[in-house]
Scaffold this active site. Sequence first.
Site, PDB file in Angstrom:
ATOM      1  N   PHE A   1       2.475  -0.093  -3.209  1.00 12.68           N
ATOM      2  CA  PHE A   1       3.412   0.363  -2.171  1.00 12.68           C
ATOM      3  C   PHE A   1       4.400   1.338  -2.822  1.00 12.68           C
ATOM      4  CE2 PHE A   1       2.201  -4.079  -1.399  1.00 12.68           C
ATOM      5  CZ  PHE A   1       1.601  -4.003  -0.160  1.00 12.68           C
TER       6      PHE A   1
ATOM      7  N   ARG B   1      14.515   0.056 -10.544  1.00 11.90           N
ATOM      8  CA  ARG B   1      13.691   1.093 -11.183  1.00 11.90           C
ATOM      9  C   ARG B   1      14.072   1.213 -12.657  1.00 11.90           C
ATOM     10  NH1 ARG B   1      13.264   3.581  -5.902  1.00 11.90           N
ATOM     11  NH2 ARG B   1      15.396   4.297  -5.908  1.00 11.90           N
TER      12      ARG B   1
ATOM     13  N   CYS C   1      11.633  -7.466   1.157  1.00  8.30           N
ATOM     14  CA  CYS C   1      12.811  -6.891   1.818  1.00  8.30           C
ATOM     15  C   CYS C   1      12.923  -7.417   3.244  1.00  8.30           C
ATOM     16  CB  CYS C   1      12.770  -5.363   1.781  1.00  8.30           C
ATOM     17  SG  CYS C   1      11.387  -4.653   2.665  1.00  8.30           S
TER      18      CYS C   1
ATOM     19  N   ASP D   1      -0.441   3.811  -2.250  1.00 12.53           N
ATOM     20  CA  ASP D   1       0.312   3.781  -0.990  1.00 12.53           C
ATOM     21  C   ASP D   1      -0.609   4.274   0.116  1.00 12.53           C
ATOM     22  OD1 ASP D   1       3.561   3.552  -0.365  1.00 12.53           O
ATOM     23  OD2 ASP D   1       2.456   4.658   1.168  1.00 12.53           O
ATOM     24  N   SER D   2      -0.323   3.846   1.343  1.00 10.89           N
ATOM     25  CA  SER D   2      -1.164   4.274   2.467  1.00 10.89           C
ATOM     26  C   SER D   2      -0.699   5.598   3.061  1.00 10.89           C
ATOM     27  CB  SER D   2      -1.158   3.191   3.552  1.00 10.89           C
ATOM     28  OG  SER D   2       0.173   2.891   3.913  1.00 10.89           O
TER      29      SER D   2
ATOM     30  N   ASP E   1       6.142  -3.878  -4.123  1.00 13.74           N
ATOM     31  CA  ASP E   1       7.336  -3.619  -3.291  1.00 13.74           C
ATOM     32  C   ASP E   1       6.900  -3.272  -1.876  1.00 13.74           C
ATOM     33  OD1 ASP E   1       9.910  -3.134  -2.429  1.00 13.74           O
ATOM     34  OD2 ASP E   1       9.967  -1.087  -3.214  1.00 13.74           O
TER      35      ASP E   1
HETATM   36  N1  SAH Z   1       8.646   1.107  -3.861  1.00  9.92           N
HETATM   37  C1  SAH Z   1       9.050   2.225  -3.046  1.00  9.92           C
HETATM   38  C2  SAH Z   1       9.376   1.817  -1.621  1.00  9.92           C
HETATM   39  C3  SAH Z   1       8.269   1.109  -0.887  1.00  9.92           C
HETATM   40  S1  SAH Z   1       8.438   1.108   0.843  1.00  9.92           S
HETATM   41  C4  SAH Z   1      10.220   2.951  -3.709  1.00  9.92           C
HETATM   42  O1  SAH Z   1      10.804   2.413  -4.656  1.00  9.92           O
HETATM   43  O2  SAH Z   1      10.539   4.054  -3.288  1.00  9.92           O
HETATM   44  C5  SAH Z   1       6.895   0.476   1.359  1.00  9.92           C
HETATM   45  C6  SAH Z   1       5.726   1.442   1.246  1.00  9.92           C
HETATM   46  O3  SAH Z   1       4.549   0.718   1.572  1.00  9.92           O
HETATM   47  C7  SAH Z   1       5.731   2.643   2.161  1.00  9.92           C
HETATM   48  O4  SAH Z   1       5.633   3.806   1.385  1.00  9.92           O
HETATM   49  C8  SAH Z   1       4.475   2.499   3.048  1.00  9.92           C
HETATM   50  O5  SAH Z   1       3.812   3.738   3.257  1.00  9.92           O
HETATM   51  C9  SAH Z   1       3.628   1.595   2.207  1.00  9.92           C
HETATM   52  N2  SAH Z   1       2.660   0.732   2.888  1.00  9.92           N
HETATM   53  C10 SAH Z   1       2.844  -0.057   3.965  1.00  9.92           C
HETATM   54  N3  SAH Z   1       1.760  -0.821   4.199  1.00  9.92           N
HETATM   55  C11 SAH Z   1       0.842  -0.513   3.243  1.00  9.92           C
HETATM   56  C12 SAH Z   1      -0.463  -0.982   2.924  1.00  9.92           C
HETATM   57  N4  SAH Z   1      -1.053  -1.946   3.629  1.00  9.92           N
HETATM   58  N5  SAH Z   1      -1.092  -0.446   1.855  1.00  9.92           N
HETATM   59  C13 SAH Z   1      -0.504   0.521   1.132  1.00  9.92           C
HETATM   60  N6  SAH Z   1       0.748   0.985   1.360  1.00  9.92           N
HETATM   61  C14 SAH Z   1       1.419   0.478   2.406  1.00  9.92           C
END
Ligand code: SAH
Length: 393
Positions: free
Chosen positions: A225, A209, A337, A247-248, A297
Amino acid sequence: MSLSTVTLKPGKEKSLKRRHPWVFSGAIAHVAGEPQGGEAVRIVEPGGAFLAYAAFSPQSQIRARVWSWNEAEPIDAPFVGRLIRGSLERRPAGPVQRLIHGESDGLPGVVADRYGDTVVVQLLSAGAERCREPIGATLAALSGVARVYERSDADVRMLEGLASRTGVLQGDAPPARIAIHEAASDTRYWVDVAQGHKTGFYLDQALNRALVGAAAKDRDVLNCFCYTGGFSIAALKGGARAALSIDSSGPALEIARDNVALNGLDAGRCEWREADVFKELRELRNQNRSFDLIVLDPPKFAPTPASVERAARAYKDINLLGFKLLRPGGRLFTFSCSGGVSADLFQKIVAGAAVDAGVEARIEARMRAAPDHPVLLSFPEGEYLKGLVLQRF
Ligand code: SAH
């Protein structure tokens, strides 16, 4: 007390001799005794020589996880206490950090994150589960926090035959939200330890970050994400012109919006979209949108070795679209990850995505999890998070 003895098949002692801490079910010749879930057992070579003490997990493919290589040291509550003390003492004192990182800290299946006055613990193996009380008590005593909260609700518990469990383990109930300060990027976040993902926040991305923040000045940012907005907030704090975040999860985005105010940032520079990233990236492409800095991510696309191929296609898809939305000279911060996707394989997938997108790029830096998520040299599986900073030509 006499422990049950687990004898390995000929040749199967090799990985333990290299100090790899897992014994798979297929490596076991026989078990003398009837060890219960999580009970300590002696692991011995085919000839009977001592190899290690380990926690037995009767239902898991990973049938035993090593506690100790030292035959003279009994596995009891004081032993577990010493492991926890060591893990805490290896880290510089600080109010926000991972305190215990599982196998890599010598505590298989135990994860503990500190958010100020609250420690959140995940017990993910039968051995960890059996030590639940001493782990909670020792963490509370050594860290001096007001409470230890348990979030043992990860899917991997099922593989261990353990039901999911959440709630207070020590001290009082946590507040609905905890405000933390992340020093590396000088940003603040609300953490919902009871309802958030994992322990509530992704501390592993702390340094990454900060990298995004440092590259964000006057940039148009797309954060895919985004969860509670970590990379978006760091980018805005670093002077980004605008950030579009996807994000979803509605509840995650609610916290993300509040994180803007918590950092005293201009809400007018942020747009939050509750959507599927795969669809939304195509939408943005159709609208001829472009960005200077893109973060990808995603969640773990390959939770098992069998799902690596499908995961590779998903990584390729989002990276291809990411490259297409990236302006010349712009930077892509892209992550995986998935433990089953090696850094090499990930780089190949991303390289393939660039070719198919018709762009060229250079790797400026490689990213990994922050140092409070160490990787035991004999346990490469611990290296789950890998990322690339790419600059498009
Ligand atoms: N980058 C974030 C962590 C991401 S974790 C940080 O630094 O805090 C992965 C995220 O992807 C989760 O919040 C989950 O809700 C989201 N997610 C999973 N599948 C998804 C999709 N198809 N479209 C959008 N978001 C998604």
